[in-house]
Scaffold this motif. Structure first.
Motif, PDB file in Angstrom:
ATOM      1  N   PRO A   1      46.247  37.693  37.761  1.00  0.00           N
ATOM      2  CA  PRO A   1      45.088  37.289  36.950  1.00  0.00           C
ATOM      3  C   PRO A   1      44.005  36.801  38.079  1.00  0.00           C
ATOM      4  CG  PRO A   1      46.801  35.507  36.930  1.00  0.00           C
ATOM      5  CD  PRO A   1      47.395  36.655  37.486  1.00  0.00           C
ATOM      6  N   SER A   2      43.399  37.922  38.897  1.00  0.00           N
ATOM      7  CA  SER A   2      42.550  37.679  39.704  1.00  0.00           C
ATOM      8  C   SER A   2      41.171  37.914  39.082  1.00  0.00           C
ATOM      9  CB  SER A   2      42.478  38.774  40.722  1.00  0.00           C
ATOM     10  OG  SER A   2      42.624  39.898  40.234  1.00  0.00           O
ATOM     11  N   GLY A   3      40.927  38.268  38.003  1.00  0.00           N
ATOM     12  CA  GLY A   3      39.715  38.338  37.259  1.00  0.00           C
ATOM     13  C   GLY A   3      38.871  39.620  37.756  1.00  0.00           C
ATOM     14  N   ALA A   4      39.506  40.617  38.665  1.00  0.00           N
ATOM     15  CA  ALA A   4      39.031  41.783  39.000  1.00  0.00           C
ATOM     16  C   ALA A   4      39.878  42.798  38.308  1.00  0.00           C
ATOM     17  CB  ALA A   4      39.129  41.968  40.673  1.00  0.00           C
ATOM     18  N   THR A   5      38.881  43.951  37.908  1.00  0.00           N
ATOM     19  CA  THR A   5      39.454  44.810  37.123  1.00  0.00           C
ATOM     20  C   THR A   5      39.970  45.877  38.236  1.00  0.00           C
ATOM     21  OG1 THR A   5      37.708  44.783  35.676  1.00  0.00           O
ATOM     22  CG2 THR A   5      38.790  46.918  35.974  1.00  0.00           C
ATOM     23  N   LYS A   6      41.337  46.220  37.687  1.00  0.00           N
ATOM     24  CA  LYS A   6      42.150  47.119  38.766  1.00  0.00           C
ATOM     25  C   LYS A   6      41.983  48.673  38.144  1.00  0.00           C
ATOM     26  CE  LYS A   6      46.475  48.010  40.977  1.00  0.00           C
ATOM     27  NZ  LYS A   6      47.984  47.649  41.017  1.00  0.00           N
ATOM     28  N   VAL A   7      41.454  49.585  38.867  1.00  0.00           N
ATOM     29  CA  VAL A   7      41.363  50.735  38.554  1.00  0.00           C
ATOM     30  C   VAL A   7      42.428  51.771  38.905  1.00  0.00           C
ATOM     31  CG1 VAL A   7      39.803  52.838  38.291  1.00  0.00           C
ATOM     32  CG2 VAL A   7      38.883  50.499  38.108  1.00  0.00           C
ATOM     33  N   ILE A   8      43.183  52.595  38.478  1.00  0.00           N
ATOM     34  CA  ILE A   8      44.409  53.507  38.865  1.00  0.00           C
ATOM     35  C   ILE A   8      44.052  54.968  38.467  1.00  0.00           C
ATOM     36  CG2 ILE A   8      46.820  53.921  38.971  1.00  0.00           C
ATOM     37  CD1 ILE A   8      47.106  51.033  37.956  1.00  0.00           C
ATOM     38  N   PHE A   9      43.701  55.678  39.490  1.00  0.00           N
ATOM     39  CA  PHE A   9      43.382  57.215  39.374  1.00  0.00           C
ATOM     40  C   PHE A   9      44.750  58.004  39.668  1.00  0.00           C
ATOM     41  CE2 PHE A   9      41.510  61.213  40.217  1.00  0.00           C
ATOM     42  CZ  PHE A   9      40.720  61.352  39.034  1.00  0.00           C
TER      43      PHE A   9
END
Length: 1757
Positions: free
Chosen positions: A120-128
């Motif tokens: 729960p860091s508040g930063a969106t994680k993008v996996i490609f």
């Protein structure tokens, strides 16, 4: 795994927020309940859609479901986002970057690893995730959803999956809420509460976007970063996607994106947190998948074994989608109980087979064979094809019910080709959507549509099959969804698919083949373009799909130099396609992989590549495992010669494995392992393996961190290795060279020279180079031991170390016991002055010393030795011994040849060697020490003490010692800070030291003191000859040269210098260039000329010369009678050439570009008149002007002798020309005037004694105006005795020409008039004849040459000329109808004495042809008739040929280039029989052929007066030539024959040569371009002794080789009258050139020789130059397009002064550089008669070429 309920989460949240109000609790509880319900709803929905229940239902279905694959874990490798950015910026371009560091290597990951760091860091994680088509991306996304529903991913509470192919259907904008609920799953109640919960717990949400590459709209996220979207804002799909990735919406969520590897949005690359590539399967996964597929079959193991044994099909199976297709086909074939299963070989063939199997499974065997089943379903298949192609063209992957015809939908659904699913475009009821089960299947049917549709023609097919536009299009808009489309098109072009296409298209084979050929031709054209690595791979895939070996061979030949692959991933399937193309080619090739990621499986495929010659890998990823895998593949590469594995992570262990495998590859020549991590290899064992490799030439171990100890061990082992020839170490560079031959040489580590083995001959030579290795004095003894262990060293280089005086002394002390045949380099080893002297002392103990070069400033210390095999076999001796063995030395800077062999009894051992002690701090005080050392080296041949501090006193001291150096040939003392006093001293030494040959001095910025000495001629007696030799020195006195440049000298200095030089015997050349001599200094210099008795050339270059000084130089002809030529160029360069005696010889003065104007003209003429005008005066490129010309003309009447005056480029105007013509008309001694006012501005006047009857006026491009022409006519009227008038492009109109002809009437003798003007080619022949009749007198010659715009007349004047006016008046009285008859009468009157008629490029009409045939040809005096390159309309040439029967007095007939064929010859023969006096027959450039030549031969048989026959370029072969040869036997008067450019064979040539032997009077033999070959040349050689009158021989381009050339060259000496020889464009060989050179002195009359393109090298130049020098009449030499270098140019340059009549030397397109060009310029100054030396297209530096041309314009670059 148990679920974590929302209530638990709520309980934790409650403890955290104890201070929350009761009202908050009341609000959140319903929200939690709604969210919990929605979560369960999601789980059920996903289980139903993607879960195992659905999979089980699918397996129970009776119809097949294409691509319904059992899930097997995929190979996934994590990568770097930065790499993908590089990769996708230009998706199909190679990156030229260096291989990536090791930390960038991809690492294997599991699916669970992708979501490991979700917090729960508040930063969106993008996996490609990216992957190639068919690698299982979509199936993996379904699997992730399924596993989430099963509770495997507890970190996520909610999961959403969107497919871009469905999102394409949306035409409206959405809010985030609508995206989640309307397009995926609506909550059953309280959607607002659920949405609010999602917003508050975004970090527990996983959103999957599958197939980004399938999104049709523009994906631009740049606007996302600029806005702050509201939750209620409606946005496009691309905006929603971008905001989710940027964290603007649902911040903290996890976004998972999949795509094919194509161009991706920049915003996505900049926000990616984890990047990974889906590779598909490896071999282990393939076996697992196949096991799952066949788990219910008894032939499971058989299926697995079959795939393992078929490498091509196994490579296909690494793509999961293709693996499923392969399994379908394999299952079908095995179920049919086939004993031998033959699977398709290509992806296209598998898809076709899969389609047939699906149809067969549904309809059964009873429905008939494949043909019957295709016919039954043809309509549906064609409809499916149309649907697929239209979808791709419209960027449509999902279809609605209305898009698909019912029969197509039924067929596709029945056979599992289309899949149906819900499509939600809004909150309303979802619709049914259809899509091909895989995008590749849609591409297959689209490609099939193009190949079978009658609407698709070849042009449309070419347009669609545009790989180039696919690759180069920036956004790939035209080919968004066509990744495999071109591969399927290529596959359908194979012969194996032809029947399938014929059945579907209902067309014949030719129709289908025509379409297939269109694709194949496109592939061929594509291969010829510039292709980068990925493009080459795709082209190889296309070629592999065609299975066309001829196509693969053609493309392989075009791609032979394009196999460079950089920074992209290669799969085994890629490698299979590549190997197919490479193996199909006929040439060996190079494969270069730089930074490419590849499986170990790729190397297994590569093992089958037979045609690879050079294999290179560069990447930090490649370590010991890679080396081990590569080792297993090497044996299969039978043609591999060079292997490179560089920039990797290979250690000593990996190297050993690789070398062990390489030692089994007998053909391997080079191994490169540089820039790895080998460090300390097992040197001994590795070199033992290397010694087994018979063809090995080079090993590169550079940049591997080898220690000094390892390097020394390596040196020992290299010496011991049986086939090693060189070890080269320079810092981190380590290379080992081998002999590359199979001969066996014993290990020599333990060999020692023994006293009893005096004649041991080394079988190999080893070169040892240990540069910059930090060797110090403590390593000296170890180095000595290593060197002594090898009796066969050629070069030893220890430069760049720290041995110092002590280490070097230790080495030199042991030098007599070390065998070095060429060179020892001790440079940059911290030597001092004492070290140098010690070095010089020690070298006296060495038997074979040739040269010592030492420089302290440059830290140079090099010892060079003679390569005498005899001394290599001598034992070492305790006492130093010396030899005065007889050696011959060449010119300076050339390597001396070896000493003559003498018996051991005569050995007195003292060799010549030149020390070069340059750039050392030697001062005069050091000379005593140096001279003491040099006394022990009396046989020095070259001594270089440049760049020291000797000064004047040191120079004096050295010259006192100089007479002791009896063998000295060269002394250099450059940059020793000497003064002008030393110049005088050195000049004085020319008198005191008689052995000095040349002295070159300069006191410029770089001081030069270079002396060369005459070579001693050794007279050897039977007794000990050394003393007599020293007592009687002999040398040839050929003249001596003194050069002084860049030295400021005043008149007194010049006087002193000249006084010294007059005392010097045999001084033949003085060069005082760049010395800023004043007029007074030059005047004093010239006064001494009579006292310099032997001087032949005085040069003053780069010295500003005033006009007064120029006159002084001209006056030197009055001071010294021996002067033959005074030449001054550009007011800077002056040359005085002097003869050997004062006997009367012609004198020349050339003052070119010297700014001489009117003011100097009178004085100049007075100087020239003192002893009579010279024979030649050249005042070109000066500033005389009209007035200067007038002044000069006033003096010309006083010239009593023959003189040629050149006044070109002197600013003369038309008025000046008219004044000159007036002088010409009135002068009795002016015989010729030539004027041109064009860019060349030529003006030449020739004067002669009054006895010369000629008087010639030539005017060209004078741009006369009418008033000038009128004055010209008046002047010509009073010009009596004019014999020839030539006017070219002088603005003379037809009217002016009439006036001109009327003016030329006072000539007592014959007159020739030539007019060249543009109107000549426009006027008719009749008008030109009427113009001719305006001339006074009788016309004796008429020449009309329209291609040259030339009109020429010959006129003779009767004693009582008829008045032209009266004739004209009479003609005007005639009526028009009888005017033609009167004109004919006029022709009879004016041409009664016509002797020559030559017309060229004219077009005769009826009346003109009639006049020619009826009137002109029968004229009784006509002797010469030429009608060439012309036509007669409309009758043709036959009418003319009939008229020739009336030419009974004709002696010369020229019908060249008249397009005469063999059919015209019989009529021509009739005419020839009526020409008994014919002497010259010219029929060149026609099409007479064999038949015509045979008929001509019969006519020639009776022409006993025939002197010339020209049948060149007439397509005559052996039959015609043999018949002609039979006639030649009887033609005793034949002098010239030209048969060039025909087509005989050697047999016909031999017959011709036998006949020519009987033509004793033959003078010119022209046989170029006949390809006669050696046989004919040998026969000609036998006949040449009979041709004693031969003067011209042309044999250009006759395929004459060394054998024929040798015989010809030897036989030519019998033809002593030869004037011209052309043997160009024949590969004569060195022997032939030497033989020709030996015969050249016999040719006293030879003027011209052409040896262009004969392969002449420097080796032949010496003998050629010697021969040319002895040809006294030589005027032109052509040696262009050969292989002459600086050595050859220098040889030719040395010969130039001896060729007094030479005018032209052509050296175009050779290999002459700066040295050769400089030498040519130097010698050209001594050759005043040479007009041009052509050096076009030679590698001479541009600056030097410009400088040399400025000094002498005769040099043409």
């Amino acid at each position: 795994m148990p679920y974590i309920t929302l209530q638990c989460l709520w309980w934790f949240a409650r403890r955290r927020h104890r201070s929350s109000s009761v009202s908050d609790k009341d609000v959140k509880q319903p929200r939690l309940d709604s969210a919990e319900k929605y979560r369960h709803l999601l789980i059920n929905y996903i289980c139903q859609r993607y879960g195992s229940k659905r999979a089980a239902e699918a397996q129970e279905q009776t119809q097949p479901l294409a691509f319904n694959q059992a899930f097997v874990n995929l190979v996934i490798r994590q990568s770097k986002a930065s790499r993908l950015k590089e990769k996708t910026d230009k998706p199909r371009e190679d990156m030229a970057s260096a291989p990536e560091p090791e930390e960038c290597a991809d690492t294997a990951v599991k699916v669970s690893d992708l979501f490991r760091n979700v917090v729960p860091s508040g930063a969106t994680k993008v996996i490609f995730l990216f992957g190639k088509p068919g690698t299982g991306k979509t199936v993996l996304m379904h699997r992730i959803c399924q596993k989430w529903a099963e509770g495997v991913l507890p970190q996520f509470l909610f999961t959403f999956l969107f497919e871009f192919r469905q999102l394409n259907l949306l035409k409206r904008k959405l809010t985030l809420k609508e995206l989640l609920f309307d397009l995926f799953l609506q909550p059953e109640d309280s959607p607002d509460a659920v949405f609010q919960y999602l917003l508050e717990n975004a970090w527990r949400i996983l959103i999957i976007f599958d197939g980004l590459d399938e999104f049709a709209a523009n994906m631009d996220g740049s606007s996302s970063s600029k806005r702050d979207p509201a939750l209620t804002s409606r946005m496009s799909i691309s905006e929603l996607f971008a905001d989710l990735c940027h964290g603007k919406l649902l911040p903290g969520c996890t976004v998972l994106v999949t795509s094919r590897p194509k161009r991706l949005p920049d915003f996505l690359l900049n926000t990616v947190d984890l990047l990974a590539e889906i590779w598909g399967f490896d071999h282990e996964k393939v076996e697992e998948y196949v096991g799952h597929y066949f788990h219910q079959h008894s032939f499971k193991e058989q299926a697995i074994a079959h795939l393992k044994n078929n490498t091509k099909v196994l490579s296909l199976c690494l793509i999961p989608a293709l693996c499923y297709v392969v399994c379908i086909c394999l299952e079908y074939l095995l179920l049919k109980h086939q004993m031998s299963v033959e699977l398709p070989q290509t992806m296209t063939q598998f898809y076709i087979k899969m389609l047939l199997i699906f149809i067969n499974k549904q309809q059964g065997e009873c429905a008939g064979g494949e043909e019957t089943q295709l016919n039954c379903n043809k309509k549906a298949i064609l409809g499916l094809c149309d649907l697929a192609l239209k979808g791709l063209e419209d960027k449509k992957l999902v279809f609605y019910v209305g898009d698909i015809p019912e029969h197509v939908k039924e067929f596709a659904s029945l056979h599992g080709l289309l899949t149906v699913f819900e499509v939600k475009t809004s909150g309303t009821r979802p619709e049914a959507g259809y899509a091909f089960v895989h995008l590749s299947l849609q591409e297959f049917f689209a490609a099939l549509c193009l190949m079978i549709s009658k609407r698709v023609d070849k042009n449309y097919l070419k347009k669609k099959f545009s790989l180039k536009s696919k690759w180069t299009s920036k956004n790939e808009a035209k080919t968004e969804f066509m990744e495999s489309f071109h591969i399927f098109l290529s596959g359908l072009s194979s012969q194996e698919c032809r029947v399938f296409l014929m059945l579907l298209a209902e067309e014949d084979e030719a129709w289908v083949q025509d379409k297939q050929d269109t694709i194949l031709q496109s592939l061929k054209k594509l291969a010829a373009t510039h292709l980068t690595g990925p493009k080459v791979i795709e082209l190889c895939h296309c070629t592999f799909e065609t299975q066309d070996l001829k196509l693969a061979q053609h493309i392989g030949s075009l791609l032979n130099f394009k196999y460079e692959f950089k920074n992209f991933r290669l799969t085994p399937l890629d490698m299979s396609a590549l190997v197919f193309v490479v193996n199909s080619g006929q040439d060996l090739t190079c494969l270069d992989f730089a930074g490419c990621l590849m499986d170990i499986d790729c190397l297994e495929v590569l093992a089958g590549c037979r045609n690879v010659e050079h294999l290179s890998f560069r990447s930090r990823r490649y370590g010991d495992d890679f080396a081990a895998a590569l080792s297993k593949s090497l044996r299969g590469m039978g043609s591999l010669k060079k292997l490179e594995l560089t920039g990797g992570s290979v250690t000593a262990e990996g190297m050993t494995v690789l070398v062990q495998a390489s030692s089994q590859c007998s053909q391997l020549e080079e191994i490169n392992l540089q820039d790895n991590r080998i460090r300390d290899p097992e040197v001994k064992s590795v070199l033992v393996l290397f010694s087994r490799m018979e063809k090995l030439k080079k090993i590169d171990l550079s940049n591997n961190g080898l220690s000094l100890n390892t390097v020394l061990i390596l040196a020992k082992e290299v010496i011991a290795c049986q086939n090693a020839t060189e070890l080269r170490v320079r810092g981190d560079t380590v290379m080992i060279y081998f002999s590359g031959s199979s001969r066996k040489v014993p290990r020599s580590l333990d060999l020692r020279w023994e006293e009893s083995k005096e004649h041991v001959t080394p079988t190999r030579f080893v070169k040892l180079c240990l540069q910059h290795c930090s060797l110090s004095s403590q390593h000296a003894k170890e180095i000595v031991a290593i060197l002594q262990s090898c009796p066969c060293l050629s070069e030893v280089d220890l430069s760049g170390n720290k041995l110092g005086d002590e280490g070097c002394h230790c080495l030199l002390e042991n030098l007599p016991w070390i065998s070095i045949s060429k060179e020892l380099d001790l440079s940059q080893n911290c030597l001092s002055v004492n070290g140098i002297c010690s070095l010089l002392k020690s070298v006296n103990t060495v038997q074979k010393m040739l040269e010592v070069q030492v420089s302290l400033c440059r830290q140079t210390a090099v010892l060079r030795f003679t390569e005498d095999r005899e001394f290599a076999s001598l034992p070492p001796r305790e006492e130093p011994v010396f030899s005065t063995d007889d050696q011959q030395y060449g010119e300076e800077n050339q390597t001396p040849t070896g000493p003559q062999k003498i018996s051991p009894a005569d050995l007195d051992y003292c060799f010549l060697f030149p020390p070069r002690l340059t750039d050392s701090p030697f001062q005069a005080s050091d000379l005593e020490k140096l001279c003491a050392v040099l006394k022990e080296c009396r046989s020095i041949s070259e001594l270089d003490l440049s760049n020291n501090y000797l000064r004047d006193e040191g120079l004096l001291q050295l010259f006192q010692f100089l007479p002791n150096l009896k063998m000295l040939r060269s002394l250099k003392l450059n940059d020793n800070q000497i003064s002008l006093n030393s110049v005088f001293f050195l000049a004085q030494s020319l008198s005191t030291l008689e052995r000095i040959k040349t002295m070159n001095l300069s006191l410029g910025h770089t001081q030069v003191v270079h002396l060369t000495f005459w070579e001693r001629i050794r007279v050897r007696s039977t007794s000990r000859w050394r003393s007599s030799f020293l007592a009687h020195p002999k040398h040839e006195a050929k003249g001596r040269c003194f050069r002084l440049s860049d030295c400021t000298v005043d008149p007194e200095d010049v006087t002193r210098l000249c006084q010294i030089l007059t005392q010097c015997p045999q001084l033949t050349e003085i060069d005082l260039s760049g010395n800023s001599l004043s007029d007074q200094s030059i005047e004093r210099l010239l006064r001494f000329l009579p006292h310099l008795c032997h001087l032949t050339l005085l040069s003053i270059r780069n010295n500003k010369l005033s006009p007064c000084c120029t006159v002084l130089l001209i006056n030197s002809i009055n001071l010294c009678e021996r002067i033959r030529l005074v030449e001054v160029r550009s007011s800077e360069n002056a040359f005085l050439h002097l003869g050997a005696s004062t006997r009367s010889q012609k004198t020349s003065c050339r003052l070119m570009d010297c700014a001489i104007g009117q003011g100097q003209t009178d004085e100049l003429c007075r100087v020239l008149e003192q002893r009579g005008w010279p024979a030649e005066v050249d005042l070109s490129r000066n500033q005389l002007g009209d007035e200067g010309l007038r002044c000069l003309l006033d003096h010309l009447h006083r010239v009593p002798v023959t003189c040629s005056l050149n006044l070109s480029c002197n600013r003369i105007s038309q008025d000046g020309v008219l004044h000159l013509i007036n002088a010409f008309a009135t002068s009795g001694n002016t015989t010729e005037v030539q004027v041109s006012l064009c860019s060349k501005a030529t003006l030449i006047i020739k004067l002669t004694s009054r006895g010369d009857p000629r008087k010639i006026l030539r005017l060209a491009e004078c741009n006369f105006h009418p008033e000038h022409l009128e004055k010209l006519c008046l002047l010509l009227e009073k010009c009596a005795g004019l014999t020839e008038y030539i006017s070219s492009n002088n603005n003379v109109t037809v009217q002016a020409a009439e006036r001109l002809l009327h003016s030329l009437r006072k000539n007592p003798g014959p007159l020739k008039i030539s007019i060249e003007e543009p109107w000549v080619c426009k006027e008719s022949v009749t008008n030109l004849l009427e113009l001719a009749f305006q001339a006074c007198g009788n016309v004796t010659e008429i020449t009309i040459c329209k291609d040259k715009t030339l009109f020429q007349l010959g006129v003779s004047f009767p004693r009582c000329p008829e008045k032209l006016e009266s004739v004209t008046c009479r003609l005007n009285l005639y009526k028009p109808e009888i005017k033609q008859a009167c004109f004919y009468q006029r022709v009879h009157e004016k041409c009664a004495q016509l002797q020559e008629l030559r017309w060229s490029h004219v077009e005769l009409h009826n009346d003109e042809a009639e006049m020619l045939v009826r009137i002109l040809l029968p004229l009784p005096e006509l002797k010469k008739f030429g009608f060439t390159s012309s036509s007669i309309m409309p009758t043709g040439i036959d009418y003319l040929i009939m008229g020739l029967q009336k030419c009974q007095a004709i002696e010369e007939l020229n019908l060249g280039d008249m397009k005469l064929s063999s059919s015209a010859v019989p009529k021509l023969v009739l005419g020839l029989r009526e020409m008994p006096s014919l002497k010259r027959l010219i029929l060149n450039h026609n099409s007479i052929g064999n038949d015509g030549c045979s008929r001509l031969a019969e006519a020639l048989r009776n022409m006993r007066y025939m002197e010339e026959i020209n049948l060149s370029h007439n397509k005559i072969g052996d039959p015609g030539l043999i018949n002609l040869a039979a006639v030649l036997l009887e033609m005793q008067n034949l002098k010239r024959i030209d048969l060039s450019g025909n087509s005989p064979s050697p047999a016909g040539g031999e017959k011709l040569m036998e006949a020519l032997a009987y033509c004793n009077l033959i003078e010119e033999l022209l046989l170029s371009r006949n390809a006669f070959g050696d046989r004919t040349a040998v026969k000609l050689a036998l006949c040449l002794p009979h041709m004693t009158n031969l003067k011209i021989l042309y044999l250009q381009n006759n395929n004459i080789g060394p054998a024929g050339g040798m015989e010809l060259a030897r036989a030519l000496v019998a033809c002593v009258l030869l004037e011209e020889i052309s043997l160009s464009e024949n590969s004569l060989g060195e022997g032939s050139i030497h033989a020709l050179s030996e015969g050249l002195p016999r040719f006293e009359h030879l003027r011209k020789i052409d040896l262009k393109l004969c392969g002449i090298t420097d080796d032949a130049s010496k003998s050629l130059s010697h021969g040319f020098r002895q040809c006294p009449s030589m005027e032109e030499i052509t040696l262009s397009w050969n292989a002459l270098g600086d050595g050859g140019a220098q040889e030719l340059a040395s010969a130039l002064p001896g060729m007094e009549k030479l005018k032209m030397l052509d050296l175009e397109k050779n290999r002459i550089g700066a040295c050769g060009a400089t030498k040519l310029a130097e010698e050209l100054a001594k050759c005043p008669e040479i007009q041009c030396v052509r050096l076009w297209d030679n590698p001479v530096p541009k600056g030097l070429a410009e400088n040399l041309t400025s000094q002498d314009p005769r040099l043409c670059f």
